[in-house]
Design a protein around this motif. Sequence first.
Motif, mmCIF file in Angstrom:
data_model
loop_
_atom_site.group_PDB
_atom_site.id
_atom_site.type_symbol
_atom_site.label_atom_id
_atom_site.label_comp_id
_atom_site.label_asym_id
_atom_site.label_seq_id
_atom_site.Cartn_x
_atom_site.Cartn_y
_atom_site.Cartn_z
ATOM 1 N N GLU A 1 1.280 23.951 -3.032
ATOM 2 C CA GLU A 1 1.075 23.632 -1.615
ATOM 3 C C GLU A 1 0.327 22.315 -1.408
ATOM 4 N N ALA A 2 -0.409 21.868 -2.421
ATOM 5 C CA ALA A 2 -1.209 20.643 -2.292
ATOM 6 C C ALA A 2 -0.295 19.422 -2.319
ATOM 7 N N GLU A 3 -0.442 18.584 -1.317
ATOM 8 C CA GLU A 3 0.374 17.370 -1.218
ATOM 9 C C GLU A 3 -0.213 16.270 -2.096
ATOM 10 N N PRO A 4 0.621 15.581 -2.849
ATOM 11 C CA PRO A 4 0.117 14.429 -3.599
ATOM 12 C C PRO A 4 -0.179 13.267 -2.652
ATOM 13 N N LEU A 5 -0.973 12.353 -3.132
ATOM 14 C CA LEU A 5 -1.354 11.175 -2.363
ATOM 15 C C LEU A 5 -0.608 9.975 -2.936
ATOM 16 N N VAL A 6 0.072 9.239 -2.076
ATOM 17 C CA VAL A 6 0.736 7.997 -2.464
ATOM 18 C C VAL A 6 -0.001 6.871 -1.755
ATOM 19 N N MET A 7 -0.492 5.917 -2.530
ATOM 20 C CA MET A 7 -1.243 4.798 -1.959
ATOM 21 C C MET A 7 -0.561 3.491 -2.345
ATOM 22 N N ILE B 1 -1.589 10.193 -6.790
ATOM 23 C CA ILE B 1 -2.679 11.075 -7.227
ATOM 24 C C ILE B 1 -2.393 12.485 -6.734
ATOM 25 N N ASP B 2 -2.679 13.446 -7.588
ATOM 26 C CA ASP B 2 -2.642 14.849 -7.192
ATOM 27 C C ASP B 2 -3.707 15.570 -8.005
ATOM 28 N N ILE B 3 -4.859 15.789 -7.377
ATOM 29 C CA ILE B 3 -5.955 16.437 -8.107
ATOM 30 C C ILE B 3 -5.778 17.955 -8.170
ATOM 31 N N HIS B 4 -4.706 18.444 -7.565
ATOM 32 C CA HIS B 4 -4.376 19.878 -7.619
ATOM 33 C C HIS B 4 -2.941 20.059 -8.114
ATOM 34 N N PRO B 5 -2.651 19.604 -9.335
ATOM 35 C CA PRO B 5 -1.256 19.649 -9.804
ATOM 36 C C PRO B 5 -0.702 21.064 -9.994
ATOM 37 N N ASP B 6 -1.584 22.051 -10.085
ATOM 38 C CA ASP B 6 -1.118 23.432 -10.263
ATOM 39 C C ASP B 6 -0.924 24.165 -8.940
ATOM 40 N N ASP B 7 -1.248 23.504 -7.841
ATOM 41 C CA ASP B 7 -1.106 24.112 -6.516
ATOM 42 C C ASP B 7 0.144 23.549 -5.844
ATOM 43 N N VAL C 1 -16.021 6.876 -1.900
ATOM 44 C CA VAL C 1 -15.353 5.614 -1.572
ATOM 45 C C VAL C 1 -14.604 5.751 -0.251
ATOM 46 N N GLU C 2 -14.489 4.623 0.426
ATOM 47 C CA GLU C 2 -13.626 4.519 1.601
ATOM 48 C C GLU C 2 -12.524 3.539 1.221
ATOM 49 N N VAL C 3 -11.288 3.977 1.371
ATOM 50 C CA VAL C 3 -10.149 3.179 0.919
ATOM 51 C C VAL C 3 -9.131 3.042 2.047
ATOM 52 N N SER C 4 -8.661 1.813 2.242
ATOM 53 C CA SER C 4 -7.546 1.598 3.167
ATOM 54 C C SER C 4 -6.297 1.367 2.320
ATOM 55 N N TYR C 5 -5.164 1.812 2.833
ATOM 56 C CA TYR C 5 -3.905 1.700 2.095
ATOM 57 C C TYR C 5 -2.752 1.964 3.047
ATOM 58 N N LYS C 6 -1.555 1.774 2.552
ATOM 59 C CA LYS C 6 -0.364 2.189 3.288
ATOM 60 C C LYS C 6 0.190 3.421 2.596
ATOM 61 N N ASP C 7 0.679 4.354 3.401
ATOM 62 C CA ASP C 7 1.297 5.540 2.812
ATOM 63 C C ASP C 7 2.750 5.221 2.448
ATOM 64 N N GLU C 8 3.466 6.228 1.985
ATOM 65 C CA GLU C 8 4.840 6.011 1.525
ATOM 66 C C GLU C 8 5.806 5.629 2.642
ATOM 67 N N TRP C 9 5.340 5.674 3.885
ATOM 68 C CA TRP C 9 6.167 5.265 5.026
ATOM 69 C C TRP C 9 5.703 3.934 5.599
ATOM 70 N N GLY C 10 4.732 3.309 4.930
ATOM 71 C CA GLY C 10 4.247 2.008 5.372
ATOM 72 C C GLY C 10 3.201 2.078 6.468
ATOM 73 N N ARG C 11 2.737 3.284 6.780
ATOM 74 C CA ARG C 11 1.731 3.450 7.835
ATOM 75 C C ARG C 11 0.338 3.186 7.271
ATOM 76 N N PRO C 12 -0.474 2.391 7.972
ATOM 77 C CA PRO C 12 -1.851 2.146 7.522
ATOM 78 C C PRO C 12 -2.662 3.443 7.555
ATOM 79 N N GLN C 13 -3.446 3.655 6.512
ATOM 80 C CA GLN C 13 -4.278 4.849 6.394
ATOM 81 C C GLN C 13 -5.663 4.445 5.889
ATOM 82 N N VAL C 14 -6.635 5.285 6.179
ATOM 83 C CA VAL C 14 -7.979 5.128 5.624
ATOM 84 C C VAL C 14 -8.417 6.508 5.166
#
Length: 188
Positions: free
Chosen positions: A82-88, A74-80, A123-136
């Motif tokens: 500097e904005a980092e995309p989210l990998v879930m 996800i990247d809700i700021h595709p024109d920016d 929403v509150e979402v738990s996931y792993k990032d692109e490095w396998g680290r747990p995130q919320v």
Amino acid sequence: MAASLAVEKKKLKNPPLQLHYLGDRVLRQPAKRVSKVDDSIRDIARKMLQTMYSADGIGLAAPQVGINKQILVIDIHPDDPEAEPLVMINPVIKDFSEELEVCQEGCLSIPGVYLEVRRPAMVEVSYKDEWGRPQVIMAGGLLARAIQHEIDHLTGVMFVDRVENQALLRHELKEHGFTASAVRPIAA
């Protein structure tokens, strides 16, 4: 570390992955959990981002490109730039607000169709990032909507399944070359 997933936010003439469209069976199959986050998963995420940017999207789930894995970008700021995309990876909605919002949604797998959908505002979402680290993450607004939309894809649900105005849905689908028989309405 995150620099290796850096993807230039631009349209490619030949995106690395091919989008699948409403009516394709792959979009209705529940995606499999990712057991190990490694370079191959990061490569998929990178290619998904390139494909998403090439299609002017703000979100993409692996099933939309024919990959049966629980990965979304996800990247809700595709024109920016500097904005980092989210990998879930393996995202799970843990909690959501009682407050609902109705907003228009579209989907790269149903080009040209934009219809209103009711979803929880937060929403509150738990996931792993692109490095396998747990995130919320706690998300609201467009990010919450995009996360819910993409997680739906991981379970074989598409936004048109959630549209309440069936007459408008049928009209819009027909107008854009899709058939309403591909929709699987979800009871509200």
